[in-house]
Structures are given as C-alpha cells and as structure tokens.
Design a protein around this motif. Structure first.
Motif, PDB file in Angstrom:
ATOM      1  N   THR A 154      -3.298   9.093  -9.968  1.00 47.90           N
ATOM      2  CA  THR A 154      -3.504   7.709  -9.541  1.00 47.90           C
ATOM      3  C   THR A 154      -3.053   6.752 -10.635  1.00 47.90           C
TER       4      THR A 154
ATOM      5  N   GLY B 146     -11.883   0.303   0.399  1.00 42.05           N
ATOM      6  CA  GLY B 146     -12.873   0.764  -0.569  1.00 42.05           C
ATOM      7  C   GLY B 146     -13.675  -0.385  -1.155  1.00 42.05           C
TER       8      GLY B 146
ATOM      9  N   GLU C  47       0.509   5.604   0.427  1.00 42.91           N
ATOM     10  CA  GLU C  47      -0.406   6.677   0.811  1.00 42.91           C
ATOM     11  C   GLU C  47      -0.382   7.787  -0.235  1.00 42.91           C
TER      12      GLU C  47
ATOM     13  N   SER D  63      -5.723   8.452   1.594  1.00 45.15           N
ATOM     14  CA  SER D  63      -6.055   7.065   1.234  1.00 45.15           C
ATOM     15  C   SER D  63      -4.792   6.312   0.880  1.00 45.15           C
ATOM     16  N   ARG D  64      -4.871   5.005   1.017  1.00 45.59           N
ATOM     17  CA  ARG D  64      -3.776   4.145   0.587  1.00 45.59           C
ATOM     18  C   ARG D  64      -4.263   3.304  -0.583  1.00 45.59           C
TER      19      ARG D  64
ATOM     20  N   TRP E 290       0.847  -1.191   0.000  1.00 47.64           N
ATOM     21  CA  TRP E 290       0.000   0.000   0.000  1.00 47.64           C
ATOM     22  C   TRP E 290       0.884   1.242   0.000  1.00 47.64           C
TER      23      TRP E 290
ATOM     24  N   VAL F 269      -9.940   8.995  -5.111  1.00 52.25           N
ATOM     25  CA  VAL F 269      -8.950   8.700  -4.075  1.00 52.25           C
ATOM     26  C   VAL F 269      -8.810   9.958  -3.229  1.00 52.25           C
ATOM     27  N   THR F 270      -9.359   9.927  -2.025  1.00 55.81           N
ATOM     28  CA  THR F 270      -9.263  11.087  -1.144  1.00 55.81           C
ATOM     29  C   THR F 270      -7.883  11.158  -0.513  1.00 55.81           C
TER      30      THR F 270
ATOM     31  N   ILE G   8      -8.297   0.788  -3.515  1.00 56.42           N
ATOM     32  CA  ILE G   8      -8.240   1.723  -2.394  1.00 56.42           C
ATOM     33  C   ILE G   8      -8.457   0.907  -1.120  1.00 56.42           C
ATOM     34  N   GLU G   9      -7.568   1.049  -0.172  1.00 58.04           N
ATOM     35  CA  GLU G   9      -7.690   0.289   1.074  1.00 58.04           C
ATOM     36  C   GLU G   9      -9.041   0.581   1.725  1.00 58.04           C
TER      37      GLU G   9
END
Length: 149
Positions: A65, A134, A25, A103-104, A23, A99-100, A131-132
C-alpha cells in the motif's frame, strides 16, 4: 485534479493540497505479485487461509500500500523542468487500517515543506492513502523526495 508546478516556483507550493487521485483497486494478483517480489507469503495475504483470520479476507501488505504512494502521487502532481526525481525517504509512517482484497484506494496530500538542497529541492509531502468507504485511512506518512533540474 492534477497539479504541475514549475521547478523554479516549487517553494511557493508549500501548503498546496494535491489530489485526490483516481481510485485504484488492490487486487489479489497485485498482492500475490508483491508477496513474490518481497518474499513475504504470510497467511493473511492468502485468499483461502485469510478467510478465517481477523479481517475475514486477505489483506494487502502494508508496504505494498505504501509503495503505491508514488504512482498515485505521480498521477496528480508533477514538476515541470525537473530532470531527476529521487525518493529520499519517509518520516513517520503509520499503517492505520488494513486494505482488504478488492478495496479501492486513493491519495490525498499536502505539500508540507520545500527546502533547498545542493543542486535542487527536497519536498515533504504529508500523504494520506484513503480506502473507499473506509472510516480511517490505510496509510499516513510524510514522504520525502528530491528534485533536480
């Protein structure tokens, strides 16, 4: 999990899953740096203005991304004996979820095709950037790369 494929055996890797990667960030600093490089300072990437927007926080550029696909892929897949590695293009890219900031994300993928091209191979990777936590991925794409020995 990392995979190293011998150049001469690359065609035998069709159907192989790569990843998941570690992951990483997506920080505000990374978003700001990308905004400067791409000259894309839309308000949805701004920490203060984005609070009132539809996502409640700043989001990463979709192309930021997507650009992280290469370092994520490189961390989990390499080709032994390739002297030159070239991004050839993308097929069917979709930005599924924003992806805020904070987020990872990580990459999982499947080698969909390997075709001979003059002097080398073209690899098609069906890539998903997750997305972790998500429910849906950030990006799904088919990435095309060429490898030469």
């Amino acid at each position: 999990m990392s995979t190293v494929a011998p150049y001469a055996k690359l065609p035998s890797y069709v159907g192989t899953q790569i990843g998941p990667s570690e992951w990483i960030e997506v920080t505000q600093e990374r978003i700001d740096t990308f905004a400067d490089a791409a000259d894309d300072h839309q308000w949805i990437h701004d920490p203060e203005r984005a609070k009132e927007g539809p996502f409640g926080a700043p989001i990463a550029h979709g192309f930021l991304t997507l650009s992280l696909l290469i370092p994520l892929q490189t961390a989990v897949f390499d080709i032994d004996g390739a002297t030159t590695k070239v991004n050839y293009g993308l097929d069917k890219v979709r930005f599924i979820s924003p992806v805020t900031v904070g987020s990872r994300i990580r990459l999982v993928g499947t080698i969909a095709e390997v075709a001979e091209v003059p002097g080398g191979y073209q690899l098609a990777l069906d890539a998903t950037i997750e997305i972790e936590g998500g429910a849906k991925p950030a990006v799904v794409a088919r990435s095309l790369q060429r490898f030469y020995a």
